[in-house]
Design a protein around this motif. Sequence first.
Motif, mmCIF file in Angstrom:
data_model
loop_
_atom_site.group_PDB
_atom_site.id
_atom_site.type_symbol
_atom_site.label_atom_id
_atom_site.label_comp_id
_atom_site.label_asym_id
_atom_site.label_seq_id
_atom_site.Cartn_x
_atom_site.Cartn_y
_atom_site.Cartn_z
ATOM 1 N N GLN A 30 0.831 -1.211 0.000
ATOM 2 C CA GLN A 30 0.000 0.000 0.000
ATOM 3 C C GLN A 30 0.864 1.259 0.000
ATOM 4 O OE1 GLN A 30 -2.423 0.681 3.546
ATOM 5 N NE2 GLN A 30 -4.044 1.529 2.282
ATOM 6 N N ILE A 31 1.864 1.312 0.854
ATOM 7 C CA ILE A 31 2.698 2.513 0.932
ATOM 8 C C ILE A 31 3.589 2.637 -0.296
ATOM 9 C CG2 ILE A 31 4.657 1.525 2.206
ATOM 10 C CD1 ILE A 31 3.069 4.982 2.728
ATOM 11 N N CYS A 32 4.021 1.508 -0.850
ATOM 12 C CA CYS A 32 4.864 1.560 -2.049
ATOM 13 C C CYS A 32 4.071 2.015 -3.268
ATOM 14 C CB CYS A 32 5.496 0.194 -2.307
ATOM 15 S SG CYS A 32 6.825 -0.200 -1.151
ATOM 16 N N GLU A 33 2.804 1.660 -3.300
ATOM 17 C CA GLU A 33 1.958 2.142 -4.393
ATOM 18 C C GLU A 33 1.796 3.661 -4.320
ATOM 19 O OE1 GLU A 33 -2.484 1.313 -6.321
ATOM 20 O OE2 GLU A 33 -1.697 0.003 -4.743
ATOM 21 N N LEU A 34 1.645 4.190 -3.107
ATOM 22 C CA LEU A 34 1.539 5.640 -2.935
ATOM 23 C C LEU A 34 2.793 6.356 -3.425
ATOM 24 C CD1 LEU A 34 -0.094 6.100 0.598
ATOM 25 C CD2 LEU A 34 -1.068 6.764 -1.609
ATOM 26 N N LEU A 35 3.961 5.735 -3.196
ATOM 27 C CA LEU A 35 5.236 6.362 -3.541
ATOM 28 C C LEU A 35 5.763 5.934 -4.909
ATOM 29 C CD1 LEU A 35 6.817 6.162 -0.013
ATOM 30 C CD2 LEU A 35 6.685 8.241 -1.370
ATOM 31 N N GLY A 36 5.039 5.050 -5.582
ATOM 32 C CA GLY A 36 5.444 4.627 -6.915
ATOM 33 C C GLY A 36 6.719 3.816 -6.955
ATOM 34 N N ILE A 37 6.929 2.949 -5.957
ATOM 35 C CA ILE A 37 8.168 2.156 -5.913
ATOM 36 C C ILE A 37 7.892 0.649 -5.827
ATOM 37 C CG2 ILE A 37 9.619 3.999 -4.960
ATOM 38 C CD1 ILE A 37 9.240 2.737 -2.187
ATOM 39 N N CYS A 38 6.707 0.230 -6.245
ATOM 40 C CA CYS A 38 6.381 -1.201 -6.192
ATOM 41 C C CYS A 38 7.351 -2.037 -7.025
ATOM 42 C CB CYS A 38 4.949 -1.440 -6.669
ATOM 43 S SG CYS A 38 3.685 -0.803 -5.553
ATOM 44 N N ASP A 39 7.872 -1.465 -8.098
ATOM 45 C CA ASP A 39 8.784 -2.203 -8.977
ATOM 46 C C ASP A 39 10.178 -2.348 -8.382
ATOM 47 O OD1 ASP A 39 9.045 0.577 -9.205
ATOM 48 O OD2 ASP A 39 10.042 0.399 -11.146
ATOM 49 N N SER A 70 19.130 4.498 -6.838
ATOM 50 C CA SER A 70 19.557 5.880 -7.025
ATOM 51 C C SER A 70 19.224 6.677 -5.771
ATOM 52 C CB SER A 70 18.847 6.499 -8.229
ATOM 53 O OG SER A 70 17.458 6.643 -7.949
ATOM 54 N N GLY A 71 19.706 7.924 -5.692
ATOM 55 C CA GLY A 71 19.446 8.755 -4.527
ATOM 56 C C GLY A 71 17.970 8.987 -4.280
ATOM 57 N N GLY A 72 17.228 9.300 -5.351
ATOM 58 C CA GLY A 72 15.799 9.528 -5.213
ATOM 59 C C GLY A 72 15.051 8.271 -4.799
ATOM 60 N N GLN A 73 15.455 7.137 -5.345
ATOM 61 C CA GLN A 73 14.820 5.865 -4.982
ATOM 62 C C GLN A 73 15.100 5.512 -3.520
ATOM 63 O OE1 GLN A 73 16.678 3.471 -8.000
ATOM 64 N NE2 GLN A 73 14.899 3.585 -9.379
ATOM 65 N N ARG A 74 16.313 5.756 -3.061
ATOM 66 C CA ARG A 74 16.652 5.468 -1.665
ATOM 67 C C ARG A 74 15.820 6.323 -0.711
ATOM 68 N NH1 ARG A 74 22.009 5.248 -3.637
ATOM 69 N NH2 ARG A 74 22.410 7.389 -2.950
ATOM 70 N N GLN A 75 15.637 7.591 -1.064
ATOM 71 C CA GLN A 75 14.892 8.461 -0.167
ATOM 72 C C GLN A 75 13.406 8.101 -0.154
ATOM 73 O OE1 GLN A 75 16.552 9.614 1.877
ATOM 74 N NE2 GLN A 75 16.268 11.724 2.452
ATOM 75 N N ARG A 76 12.864 7.685 -1.299
ATOM 76 C CA ARG A 76 11.473 7.202 -1.314
ATOM 77 C C ARG A 76 11.336 5.955 -0.444
ATOM 78 N NH1 ARG A 76 11.852 9.012 -6.709
ATOM 79 N NH2 ARG A 76 10.222 10.505 -7.272
ATOM 80 N N CYS A 77 12.329 5.095 -0.500
ATOM 81 C CA CYS A 77 12.326 3.884 0.328
ATOM 82 C C CYS A 77 12.361 4.253 1.806
ATOM 83 C CB CYS A 77 13.524 3.012 -0.044
ATOM 84 S SG CYS A 77 13.646 1.465 0.877
#
Length: 242
Positions: free
Chosen positions: A116-125, A135-142
């Motif tokens: 659910q939270i990954c869908e909100l942040l667009g990082i399910c993949d 990447s830096g942006g991906q790490r911070q979203r995580c």
Amino acid sequence: MSKLVLKNITKSYGDIKAVQDFHLELSDKSFVVLAGPSGCGKTTLLQLVAGFLSPDSGEIYIDDELVNQKAPAQRNISMVFQEAALFPHMSVFENISFGLAHSGMKQQDIKEAVDQICELLGICDLLERKAGDLSGGQRQRCAIARALVRKPSLFLMDEPLSSLDARLKTQLRIEIAQLYQKNDATFLYVTHDQMEAMTLADILIIMKDGQIVEQGSVAQIFAHPACAYTRQLLAAVPELRR
């Protein structure tokens, strides 16, 4: 809905007074930004609320409970730092679910919460990828997902975008604002970036020398800054002068 009360908080490092007689009361959901130059005490204040530091004097209440003597894990808070502070050898899923996995939560419930939270942040993949490969942006979203998945009543962010480039900063500012609208938590956000502060804040607190110089809505402070210090900070942002 979280309630935060800081009563006459002080914190010194030797002769340096990092926070001086700081008072704040938040009773409703709000996005509070602590803004000001490096060394004004905003990060120290955030660490005091989180429980990483203890005040020399004063009281900290979260949801009407005195938490001065409580460890960070006992305060129903989550925090995102300047650096993502992920476990690089673990997958994104393992990083985000780390706190839940140690709380006794059922595996199926953990998976649903993470999805659910990954869908909100667009990082399910990204869930199966190692955190060290992001990447830096991906790490911070995580890191943001890991903090939000616990559904804290108080969400602390310490300069979370400072290490990103301008394009990613703009994109993540929008995403953070959207996440705030979808959560019941109060956000306490530290930044030295005036544009970031003006974009995100419901309540803007301008700090200097460990004290509140000015507090109010962005529109109020921008239209009627109460002192030369605030006017100087706002004048340093070209976008605000247009």
